[in-house]
Design a protein around this motif. Sequence first.
Motif, mmCIF file in Angstrom:
data_model
loop_
_atom_site.group_PDB
_atom_site.id
_atom_site.type_symbol
_atom_site.label_atom_id
_atom_site.label_comp_id
_atom_site.label_asym_id
_atom_site.label_seq_id
_atom_site.Cartn_x
_atom_site.Cartn_y
_atom_site.Cartn_z
ATOM 1 N N LEU A 35 0.814 -1.223 0.000
ATOM 2 C CA LEU A 35 0.000 0.000 0.000
ATOM 3 C C LEU A 35 0.841 1.263 0.000
ATOM 4 N N MET A 36 2.166 1.137 -0.022
ATOM 5 C CA MET A 36 3.050 2.299 -0.036
ATOM 6 C C MET A 36 3.358 2.732 -1.468
ATOM 7 N N VAL A 71 -3.244 -2.195 -8.921
ATOM 8 C CA VAL A 71 -3.738 -1.912 -10.277
ATOM 9 C C VAL A 71 -2.740 -2.410 -11.310
ATOM 10 N N GLU A 72 -1.465 -2.208 -11.031
ATOM 11 C CA GLU A 72 -0.431 -2.678 -11.955
ATOM 12 C C GLU A 72 -0.423 -4.200 -12.059
ATOM 13 N N VAL A 73 -0.615 -4.874 -10.927
ATOM 14 C CA VAL A 73 -0.609 -6.338 -10.931
ATOM 15 C C VAL A 73 -1.848 -6.894 -11.608
ATOM 16 N N LEU A 244 11.214 -12.307 -9.727
ATOM 17 C CA LEU A 244 11.153 -10.858 -9.568
ATOM 18 C C LEU A 244 12.285 -10.376 -8.676
ATOM 19 N N THR A 245 12.723 -9.169 -8.901
ATOM 20 C CA THR A 245 13.751 -8.545 -8.070
ATOM 21 C C THR A 245 13.200 -7.281 -7.447
ATOM 22 N N GLY A 251 7.300 -2.206 -4.864
ATOM 23 C CA GLY A 251 5.853 -2.142 -4.642
ATOM 24 C C GLY A 251 5.107 -3.214 -5.406
ATOM 25 N N PHE A 252 5.511 -3.459 -6.650
ATOM 26 C CA PHE A 252 4.899 -4.511 -7.463
ATOM 27 C C PHE A 252 5.111 -5.876 -6.820
ATOM 28 N N LEU A 253 6.312 -6.110 -6.293
ATOM 29 C CA LEU A 253 6.623 -7.383 -5.649
ATOM 30 C C LEU A 253 5.786 -7.577 -4.388
#
Length: 286
Positions: A35-36, A71-73, A244-245, A251-253
Amino acid sequence: MYFRLHLGRKAVWILLIVLALLAVYPVIFLSAGSLMGADELEDCLGAVVSGAEGYASFPVLPKYPTLQHFVEVLLDSPEFFVMFWNSILITFGVLGGQFVAGTMAAWGFARYEFPCKRGIFLLYIVLMLLPFQVLMLSDYLLLDRLRLLDSLWAVILPGMFSTFPVFIMYRFFAEIPDSLIESARLDGAREWQLFWYLALPMGSSGIIAALVLGFLEYWSLIEQPLTFIKDKSKLPLSVFLPDLTMTGKAGFLFAVSVVTFLPAIIVFMGGRDYLEQGIMAGAVKE
């Protein structure tokens, strides 16, 4: 004496609360990070993610919550949906096979006498104790002979015939009173009717417990898909995270991690009571 006992109980409760918070903290960490915003994550984890100077810090609650990463995910990552669907197919394919094969095998071991019954059941237990690495080569050669490598069936088929659900269901079926089964037979019930109308309802707690444990296991598979599947479009979601890195995608991770473990939490909370009954010995007594 009463004062000491009361004080001891409070100390135990405080210790248990502290241990519970330590156990839950990783979930809180992931939820807060998802959420950040990017700037806030950089300020908190810059020393870890981008090698900035200073120390990493992480607040319990974000200062400026945002759903940007979700939203991106969920909307901008088609690869995530492909792997999510693969996880659904693998997990529920395995659970469907375990329900069919596992219940019948457990009922047979619990209620029928046949040659070498104890030896075969002991073999089941031995196979249950063997790790995947021991059986990996034999599974690979068999799947290669069946031409199932590099497909979802390479992961589903071995899981369908896992021995662990049989071990759990067996205990519940064995506790069904013999007098009840004999009464049903005297009333004219056939063997398949005993299984369908008697065994499945009375052993439902053990069946659901086995399926819950199976979901938690096969939802997070890593070794089997990486061993038997080479096509990246067929890999499950559990393999998506290790690729993933943190660099530029923290944030995506975090968001992917939350979406990944959320189904496991929902299933665990929904089947918690059945899981407790599955751990207890002898749920049905005469």
